[in-house]
Write a protein that holds these residues in place. Structure first.
Motif, PDB file in Angstrom:
ATOM      1  N   TYR A 167      -9.419   4.932  -1.094  1.00  0.00           N
ATOM      2  CA  TYR A 167      -8.533   4.096  -1.927  1.00  0.00           C
ATOM      3  C   TYR A 167      -8.895   2.646  -1.640  1.00  0.00           C
ATOM      4  O   TYR A 167      -9.063   2.263  -0.469  1.00  0.00           O
ATOM      5  CB  TYR A 167      -7.093   4.415  -1.507  1.00  0.00           C
ATOM      6  CG  TYR A 167      -6.049   3.329  -1.661  1.00  0.00           C
ATOM      7  CD1 TYR A 167      -5.176   3.318  -2.751  1.00  0.00           C
ATOM      8  CD2 TYR A 167      -5.880   2.334  -0.689  1.00  0.00           C
ATOM      9  CE1 TYR A 167      -4.184   2.344  -2.869  1.00  0.00           C
ATOM     10  CE2 TYR A 167      -4.890   1.367  -0.799  1.00  0.00           C
ATOM     11  CZ  TYR A 167      -4.050   1.374  -1.884  1.00  0.00           C
ATOM     12  OH  TYR A 167      -3.068   0.424  -2.006  1.00  0.00           O
ATOM     13  N   GLU A 213       3.123   6.160  -5.488  1.00  0.00           N
ATOM     14  CA  GLU A 213       2.913   6.332  -6.934  1.00  0.00           C
ATOM     15  C   GLU A 213       1.757   7.294  -7.211  1.00  0.00           C
ATOM     16  O   GLU A 213       1.765   8.035  -8.180  1.00  0.00           O
ATOM     17  CB  GLU A 213       2.613   4.974  -7.595  1.00  0.00           C
ATOM     18  CG  GLU A 213       3.863   4.119  -7.771  1.00  0.00           C
ATOM     19  CD  GLU A 213       3.513   2.691  -8.217  1.00  0.00           C
ATOM     20  OE1 GLU A 213       4.328   1.802  -7.927  1.00  0.00           O
ATOM     21  OE2 GLU A 213       2.443   2.484  -8.824  1.00  0.00           O
ATOM     22  N   ARG A 233      -7.765  -1.387  -2.687  1.00  0.00           N
ATOM     23  CA  ARG A 233      -6.882  -2.317  -3.415  1.00  0.00           C
ATOM     24  C   ARG A 233      -7.627  -3.644  -3.496  1.00  0.00           C
ATOM     25  O   ARG A 233      -8.012  -4.215  -2.456  1.00  0.00           O
ATOM     26  CB  ARG A 233      -5.543  -2.474  -2.673  1.00  0.00           C
ATOM     27  CG  ARG A 233      -4.607  -3.463  -3.344  1.00  0.00           C
ATOM     28  CD  ARG A 233      -3.172  -3.305  -2.829  1.00  0.00           C
ATOM     29  NE  ARG A 233      -3.062  -3.419  -1.386  1.00  0.00           N
ATOM     30  CZ  ARG A 233      -2.949  -4.570  -0.737  1.00  0.00           C
ATOM     31  NH1 ARG A 233      -2.945  -5.721  -1.385  1.00  0.00           N
ATOM     32  NH2 ARG A 233      -2.843  -4.589   0.589  1.00  0.00           N
ATOM     33  N   ASP A 264       0.831  -1.217   0.000  1.00  0.00           N
ATOM     34  CA  ASP A 264       0.000   0.000   0.000  1.00  0.00           C
ATOM     35  C   ASP A 264       0.861   1.261   0.000  1.00  0.00           C
ATOM     36  O   ASP A 264       0.471   2.276  -0.568  1.00  0.00           O
ATOM     37  CB  ASP A 264      -0.933   0.008   1.225  1.00  0.00           C
ATOM     38  CG  ASP A 264      -1.992  -1.084   1.122  1.00  0.00           C
ATOM     39  OD1 ASP A 264      -2.614  -1.204   0.049  1.00  0.00           O
ATOM     40  OD2 ASP A 264      -2.197  -1.813   2.115  1.00  0.00           O
ATOM     41  N   VAL A 303      -6.322  -0.947  -8.334  1.00  0.00           N
ATOM     42  CA  VAL A 303      -6.352   0.128  -7.337  1.00  0.00           C
ATOM     43  C   VAL A 303      -7.343   1.190  -7.817  1.00  0.00           C
ATOM     44  O   VAL A 303      -7.252   1.678  -8.936  1.00  0.00           O
ATOM     45  CB  VAL A 303      -4.946   0.731  -7.149  1.00  0.00           C
ATOM     46  CG1 VAL A 303      -5.024   2.043  -6.376  1.00  0.00           C
ATOM     47  CG2 VAL A 303      -4.057  -0.250  -6.417  1.00  0.00           C
ATOM     48  N   LYS A 309      -2.809  -2.837 -11.331  1.00  0.00           N
ATOM     49  CA  LYS A 309      -1.419  -2.852 -10.862  1.00  0.00           C
ATOM     50  C   LYS A 309      -0.807  -4.214 -11.162  1.00  0.00           C
ATOM     51  O   LYS A 309      -0.773  -4.609 -12.307  1.00  0.00           O
ATOM     52  CB  LYS A 309      -1.386  -2.513  -9.366  1.00  0.00           C
ATOM     53  CG  LYS A 309      -1.663  -1.054  -9.090  1.00  0.00           C
ATOM     54  CD  LYS A 309      -0.495  -0.229  -9.544  1.00  0.00           C
ATOM     55  CE  LYS A 309      -0.659   1.236  -9.187  1.00  0.00           C
ATOM     56  NZ  LYS A 309       0.447   2.032  -9.740  1.00  0.00           N
ATOM     57  N   ARG A 329       3.738   1.582  -1.479  1.00  0.00           N
ATOM     58  CA  ARG A 329       4.265   1.768  -2.838  1.00  0.00           C
ATOM     59  C   ARG A 329       3.183   2.395  -3.721  1.00  0.00           C
ATOM     60  O   ARG A 329       3.437   3.389  -4.405  1.00  0.00           O
ATOM     61  CB  ARG A 329       4.717   0.412  -3.385  1.00  0.00           C
ATOM     62  CG  ARG A 329       5.409   0.521  -4.730  1.00  0.00           C
ATOM     63  CD  ARG A 329       6.402  -0.615  -4.957  1.00  0.00           C
ATOM     64  NE  ARG A 329       5.844  -1.935  -4.709  1.00  0.00           N
ATOM     65  CZ  ARG A 329       5.105  -2.616  -5.601  1.00  0.00           C
ATOM     66  NH1 ARG A 329       4.831  -2.088  -6.756  1.00  0.00           N
ATOM     67  NH2 ARG A 329       4.674  -3.823  -5.304  1.00  0.00           N
ATOM     68  N   TYR A 330       1.983   1.849  -3.662  1.00  0.00           N
ATOM     69  CA  TYR A 330       0.900   2.391  -4.484  1.00  0.00           C
ATOM     70  C   TYR A 330       0.581   3.832  -4.062  1.00  0.00           C
ATOM     71  O   TYR A 330       0.337   4.690  -4.904  1.00  0.00           O
ATOM     72  CB  TYR A 330      -0.353   1.528  -4.364  1.00  0.00           C
ATOM     73  CG  TYR A 330      -0.239   0.139  -4.965  1.00  0.00           C
ATOM     74  CD1 TYR A 330       0.802  -0.180  -5.848  1.00  0.00           C
ATOM     75  CD2 TYR A 330      -1.169  -0.851  -4.669  1.00  0.00           C
ATOM     76  CE1 TYR A 330       0.908  -1.453  -6.392  1.00  0.00           C
ATOM     77  CE2 TYR A 330      -1.078  -2.114  -5.222  1.00  0.00           C
ATOM     78  CZ  TYR A 330      -0.036  -2.416  -6.079  1.00  0.00           C
ATOM     79  OH  TYR A 330       0.060  -3.664  -6.621  1.00  0.00           O
TER      80      TYR A 330
END
Ligand SMILES: NC(=O)c1ccc[n+]([C@@H]2O[C@H](COP(=O)([O-])OP(=O)(O)OC[C@H]3O[C@@H](n4cnc5c(N)ncnc54)[C@H](OP(=O)(O)O)[C@@H]3O)[C@@H](O)[C@H]2O)c1
Length: 430
Positions: free
Chosen positions: A352, A243, A354, A237, A396, A384, A239-240
């Motif tokens: 958000y 980004e 995932r 999470d 995502v 992703k 990392r996303y």
């Protein structure tokens, strides 16, 4: 200089109490000059008389009998740095009832019983100070109590639990799981042996109850505050989030609405350029917005013996000064019972998700359909990772603001879709 000293009964000689005693004993003349009277450590209540102490305190001062402090008419002020709800709430009530001033670092007592104790203190014409109960050494309560008095506080967002901030920081930087990061925090002395209070968001909730009560002058109780801990977050999470331009923090947030307030503690994605996104390690920060002052950021060491003792002894000095000036000159707090806290379901927020899905045609359309049915507008929809052998993929989704109830309904409905393996993560976005 006043002829008679301020006689202090200290409850607790642990991490904070040691530093309070140390400063009182080794900095006597400076403190007396600033306070306008001598601050005299008269008695110290502990549990274990035989324990080795990190500060040299005359053995005669130590006692295990609370009456030696609470019933001593010579003691003017009780400084409580022991912690826990009972017996400390009872001790403080007894001290105030006996006409003693109180300085406490106890967030549990202040969050659950602060308004009642403050009412009692006003009735008894004594003072109750609690700067150290929130944000350790950061001057928060005094800032609200004096410098921000001319404002209507519109909102307050805070990173106010150093343990979770350290843990989240390590998960982000070193790709650690929550358990690994908690173990590291324990080894570094940033987390308790039982980290539930911090990881579960309870500690932040107590602090927000105190800050919210002070900021809005209403009784915000811990049970009124929506609370969610950091248990559900996984390394991916971070990392996303990065980004997408966000950091993940445990945020304590309150906001004024017409006739009501919003009060919540949960992990959240906040834009990397927001000042709270830059708060690293065990540091705490409180971001306040007042109608007159605009935005103010208060940052510092939210825990630790020395920063917390700075707040406690600062309170003692302020108390001594106000005793010299006369009781009536002190600013006090009043609390209104009528303002309600908005139920979390009605709070408008972005989110958000995932989502782990089968990697096949039609999945995105099915998920999009659920959001449409719940009236949730999608901001971004990105595929992703893909796991070719398992024929699964990770999607995502970020949304525009919607009621939290709609976001939760969408979360539940998506999890039930046939090609969906799991909604692996759900985070609110600031
Ligand atoms: N540590 C921090 O960084 C920090 C920061 C902000 C606020 N605070 C607050 O400050 C308070 C103290 O924290 P701390 O970290 O200093 O705790 P601590 O190291 O565990 O010390 C607690 C002290 O209180 C004494 N004590 C506990 N229960 C007692 C009882 N029933 N009767 C008599 N004495 C009792 C203990 O006596 P013995 O030594 O004999 O066992 C010990 O000296 C808590 O309310 C905490 O939330 C702490």
């Amino acid at each position: 200089m006043a002829s008679s000293p301020l006689n202090v009964g200290l409850i607790g000689l642990g991490t904070v109490g040691t530093q309070v005693a140390e400063r009182m004993l080794t900095w006597q003349s400076q403190l007396a000059r600033r306070a306008g009277m001598e601050l005299c450590l008269r008695r110290v209540l502990v549990r274990d008389l035989a324990k080795r102490r990190a500060v040299e305190v005359d053995k005669e001062l130590l006692t295990t009998n609370p009456a030696d402090l609470l019933d001593d008419p010579e003691i003017n002020v009780i400084v409580e740095v022991a912690g826990g709800e009972e017996p400390m709430r009872g001790y403080l009530e007894r001290a105030i009832g006996a006409g003693k001033h109180v300085v406490t670092a106890n967030k549990v007592v202040m969050a659950k019983h602060g308004p009642d104790l403050l009412d009692l203190a006003a009735e008894k014409n004594v003072d109750l100070y609690f700067e150290a109960a929130v944000g350790g050494g950061i001057p928060l309560i005094s800032t609200f109590r004096t410098d921000l008095q001319a404002n209507r506080i519109e909102r307050l967002s805070a990173v106010i639990n150093g343990t979770t901030n350290y843990v989240l920081g390590r998960m982000a930087a070193a790709n650690l799981t929550l358990d690994e990061a908690v173990r590291e925090a324990q080894a570094a002395g940033f987390a308790e042996a039982d980290p539930t209070d911090d990881v579960g968001g309870f500690d932040a909730t107590y602090k927000l109850a105190i800050l919210g009560s002070i900021a809005y002058e209403i009784k915000v109780r811990p049970e009124d505050i929506f609370r969610e801990g950091i248990e559900g977050i996984e390394p991916v999470d971070f990392r996303y989030a990065r980004e997408l331009g966000y950091a993940i923090k445990l945020i304590a947030h309150t906001q004024r609405h017409p006739g009501r307030i919003e009060a919540r503690v949960h992990p959240a994605m906040i834009p990397l350029e927001h000042p709270l996104a830059q708060v690293e390690g065990a540091t705490n920060a409180v971001f306040v917005e007042g109608d007159l002052v605009g935005q103010v950021l208060l940052v510092g060491q939210g825990a630790g013996g020395r920063p917390t003792a700075s707040a406690v002894v600062g309170d003692l000095i302020d108390l001594a000064r106000s005793i010299r000036r006369g009781v009536q000159s002190r600013p006090s707090f009043t609390f209104d019972d009528r303002v309600a806290v908005i139920p979390m379901g009605e709070v408008m927020t972005r989110a958000y998700y995932r989502i782990r899905v089968d990697d096949r045609a039609g999945v995105l359309a099915a998920i999009g359909q659920v959001y449409a049915e719940e009236g949730v507008s999608i901001s971004s929809f990105i595929q992703k990772g893909a796991w070719v052998e398992e024929r699964t993929a990770e999607i995502v989704v970020t949304t525009h603001p919607s009621s939290d109830a709609s976001l939760q309904k969408a979360r539940t409905a998506i999890a039930k879709l046939e090609p969906v393996h799991a909604v692996s993560s759900f985070l609110r976005v600031f």
